[in-house]
Design a protein around this motif. Sequence first.
Motif, PDB file in Angstrom:
ATOM      1  N   ARG A 235       0.846  -1.201   0.000  1.00 50.89           N
ATOM      2  CA  ARG A 235       0.000   0.000   0.000  1.00 50.89           C
ATOM      3  C   ARG A 235       0.878   1.247   0.000  1.00 50.89           C
ATOM      4  O   ARG A 235       1.707   1.444   0.895  1.00 50.89           O
ATOM      5  CB  ARG A 235      -0.881   0.029   1.260  1.00 50.89           C
ATOM      6  N   GLY A 236       0.697   2.067  -1.025  1.00 50.18           N
ATOM      7  CA  GLY A 236       1.342   3.391  -1.064  1.00 50.18           C
ATOM      8  C   GLY A 236       2.852   3.341  -0.899  1.00 50.18           C
ATOM      9  O   GLY A 236       3.433   4.147  -0.177  1.00 50.18           O
ATOM     10  N   LEU A 237       3.500   2.410  -1.585  1.00 47.22           N
ATOM     11  CA  LEU A 237       4.949   2.235  -1.401  1.00 47.22           C
ATOM     12  C   LEU A 237       5.721   3.251  -2.246  1.00 47.22           C
ATOM     13  O   LEU A 237       5.457   3.423  -3.432  1.00 47.22           O
ATOM     14  CB  LEU A 237       5.344   0.814  -1.820  1.00 47.22           C
ATOM     15  N   TRP A 238       6.691   3.895  -1.598  1.00 48.66           N
ATOM     16  CA  TRP A 238       7.563   4.873  -2.253  1.00 48.66           C
ATOM     17  C   TRP A 238       9.003   4.520  -2.021  1.00 48.66           C
ATOM     18  O   TRP A 238       9.377   4.104  -0.927  1.00 48.66           O
ATOM     19  CB  TRP A 238       7.364   6.266  -1.651  1.00 48.66           C
ATOM     20  N   LYS A 239       9.826   4.696  -3.036  1.00 53.79           N
ATOM     21  CA  LYS A 239      11.263   4.708  -2.797  1.00 53.79           C
ATOM     22  C   LYS A 239      11.864   5.859  -3.576  1.00 53.79           C
ATOM     23  O   LYS A 239      11.790   5.901  -4.815  1.00 53.79           O
ATOM     24  CB  LYS A 239      11.928   3.395  -3.250  1.00 53.79           C
ATOM     25  N   VAL A 240      12.401   6.823  -2.839  1.00 56.96           N
ATOM     26  CA  VAL A 240      13.038   7.970  -3.465  1.00 56.96           C
ATOM     27  C   VAL A 240      14.506   7.947  -3.083  1.00 56.96           C
ATOM     28  O   VAL A 240      14.848   7.868  -1.902  1.00 56.96           O
ATOM     29  CB  VAL A 240      12.390   9.292  -2.993  1.00 56.96           C
TER      30      VAL A 240
END
Lengths: 657, 359
Positions: B22-27
């Motif tokens: 759910r709503g995974l981000w990798k910056v």
Amino acid sequence: MSTPTFVDTLPHWLRKRSSVIVIVLVVWVILATLLRGVDTLELSTATNTPVTEWFRELAASIRGSRSEAWIFIFVFNPIRAFIQGFVEVIRSVIAVPGSGDVIPVIGWLGVVALVGFIVYASSNWRTALLSMGLLTACGMLGVWIDTMDTLAMTMGSVLLSLAIALPIGIWAGLNDRFMAFIRPVLDLAQILPTLVYLAPLALVFLVGIAASTIATMIYSIPICVRITAHAIRSLKAGPIEASESMGSTRLQMLRKVQLPMARRTIILGINQTTLAALSFVVIAALIGAPGLGKPVIEALTIRNVGNGVVAGLAVVLLAVMLDRATTAAVQHSAEIPPEGDALIRRRIGLAAAAAATIGAIALSRYQLWAAVFPERLVIGSYIGNAADAVTDWITSNFYALTIGLNQNFTIHVLNRVEAVLADAPWYLTIIAISILAAIIGGRFVGVLSLVLLTGVVLIGLWNDAMVTLTQVLIATAIVMLIGVLLGVAAGRSPRVERALKPFLDAGQTLPAFVYLVPVLALFGPSRFAAIVCGVFYASPVVVRVVADGVRGVPKDMVEAAVSSGSSTTQVVTKVQLPASKKSLLLGANQGMIFVLAVVVIGGFVGAGGLGYLVIVGQSKPELQGKGLAAGLAIVLLGIVMDRIAQAGARRNEKQPT
Amino acid sequence: MTAVTAIDSQVQVDTDAAISVRGLWKVFGEDANSIIGSPEAHLSRPELLEKTGCVAAVRDVSFDVAKGEVFVVMGLSGSGKSTLVRCLTRLIEPTAGEVFFEGEDILTASKSRLRELRRTKFSMVFQHFGLLPHRRVIDNIAYPLEINGVGKDARYQRAREVIELVGLDGYANHFPEQLSGGMQQRVGLARALAVNPEVMFLDEPFSALDPLIRRDMQNEVKRLHKDLNKTMVFITHDLAEAMKLGDRIVIMRDGDIVQVGTPVDLVMKPVDDYVADFTKDIPKSHVLTMGALARAARADETVSADPVDADLIVRKAIPRIVNSTNPVGVVKGGATVGVVGRDDILHLIADDADEGSST
């Protein structure tokens, strides 16, 4: 963005760095010729300056406080006792008899067998036989005990160095911050000429085994740390990530993945550490290291070529043995372990070798012929005499190539360069060098040169420093010429590379000290002899760096040049050399540092300059301060040269004009 | 008809997902955390890089992986698929989001809990194998058991079981460098199976292999999946591989999910030109099932006596249909869902040929 230098403010035609450098050089030479003999700050060897006097008093007060100051009682003296004790244990096993004994714990036959067994266990029987043969040959040269002393000193230093360097290297490999922290120390250690460690350490730890072992460790630890850290850092990421994905702890990762994978490179580091330690142990005879260094120094001091050749040859044999043995261990570690029949054969072989070794050791304790190297096998004196005879024959029949070459070179090249650097006013030289430094390396390096060289003047050893610098610059120029010619040839042709390889290997394996003996024999005590030594010592490294650079030029780049009709010369000068510029600059830097290390040792063979002062300071107490100050001046000189070359290399990367 | 499949997958997801993201981000980049939730988060990749110096590798990704399915993440290089799979087990620490496994948010798990999950529940297969060069095959395979404290006899016994399972018999005492690439990846597979994990992550496992070997290995994975019924998250840049192996496929582009669906969804109902462009070379007859092609029988038709299964791929049913003069019935679970005739097949193949010639 690089900081703007004053070059940027000049009109465009003057911005080309090479033309500015030529103009500065011409002006410098003209002024130096006009002002010859003015303010040269020349100083006779026996004269002290205020700074060297201060160093002498400092040395005296350190000597006086050895049994009083807490730092000696609680730090230096215990370290000395521990290290001395550690090395003495090894010596008592293979080199010197204990009190009340006639022979060491193991006699010569036992040592030969034990070395053979260790080499066999860590590699193969061929290398084991070779090692045993080389050791026996050292005995036949008549220097068995000195050889064992050198071996014991080397082993002791290596073991202690590894105990310190491996953990540090592993940590530096794993931890970026720790690496950044120790990198300056490693860099400094690389540019310090070996000769300058000796006097300060002897002062703190007394002349003897402890000081020479510590000096050796200081020399070899950075090498080992560097290679170990590199071994860990250059591991393939895949297996490490895979191991992490399976839930390894950091300790499991280190023990089961990283260290086993890095093993081969780490053993290579041990190889390098061992050779570095051996070459240093020989030089450390200056501060009381027992072993083969002593006869070499004696031979150099009284110009006894025959004895020097015998001891030097033993050093060479020992170096070859240690190198072959450790290299074979590196290869062995990369091989697939035997299984089935091969494994059984290997086990039987090991058991038999162990039994034979135990037998030989027992024999060496109860039989005189196995304990003390038999006199009738010794052929050292014949070799010594033969070397003397050959030297006489060469110098009398090929005068033009030896003494004649020396004289011509000295008059036409050496004296002229020295006239500009040393026989001109000191301020002219400093300003000229600093301007050149600024042009090559940028404003910061220019200021650094100005400050450090002024420091040399303040120490009071300006003229000697310039004598040394002259030799370093000339030797470096010759080294670069050889390096580019042979390096390009080796980089272009695998045949040439194969032909050169044994010489390059030998050049990197042999301790610099042993070159002095034949060079002294051929050219007599002179500055020229020191330059020749420097050239011999530094060329292999530079050839290798340049060859690697040329080989590293992308193939399609060369193919494109050839396919558009370039001649071989055009390919070399317009493609391969420019494309490997970085290697050339790196080679020049390395070459200069290597040359400096050897040229100062050239003080032994009449090269004068700072090296001579260091050596004299070691033997004459009233000049001890001057020796220490000369060591400091060598360091300053080394830093200036290194910074200029490094900064030059970096700027070249940034603005390829 | 395809809508049915989509609803099917929807139902699976909600009831028994193996992994829910759910709503995974990798910056990547300095101060990456501040970007999440800020307006910058919606910038395109080049704009974000220009403005903040950060690279968003995975952007607000949500999906569910059903138990026992092969879930393929497919995208070109730089689409963020490898980063995504590493975020799921925190080999790369995600910047934001939630990853649920058996009701537990993995992203908040402690170091030791995470290690435990990696040791017992997850396993991974890598593009470049990641084998330990200094260990024999059997010790490579036993490694995950070894670090989990399994005794030597027990782990060797288990290692021998999986060696047999992946067809490595006789290679137990070889070193990785003595094996071909395909055999090395079999070791990688065996190692991943050794701990009997719940979920296997396969990161482009066959991309480094030659085409023929790759086909063998794909069949091997199909077989293993059929036998062991493991949940698999399979990363690839090869659409044919994705179609062949995936129960469902997610297509990624620049860190975003473009479409999630079955192979049939992607071919028949691409959400945009990007997906359509990808899938247009895939012959429909290779992905459609007979069930998807079936239509109601017309009154004037005589239906052939011997029906085919609705799950059969059209390509495999072609000989049957073409050899029958009458339309063939299609059955699912005993009930007839429709018929397929020669003309239907010919139209489908003609469509494929059309699209093939337009490229």
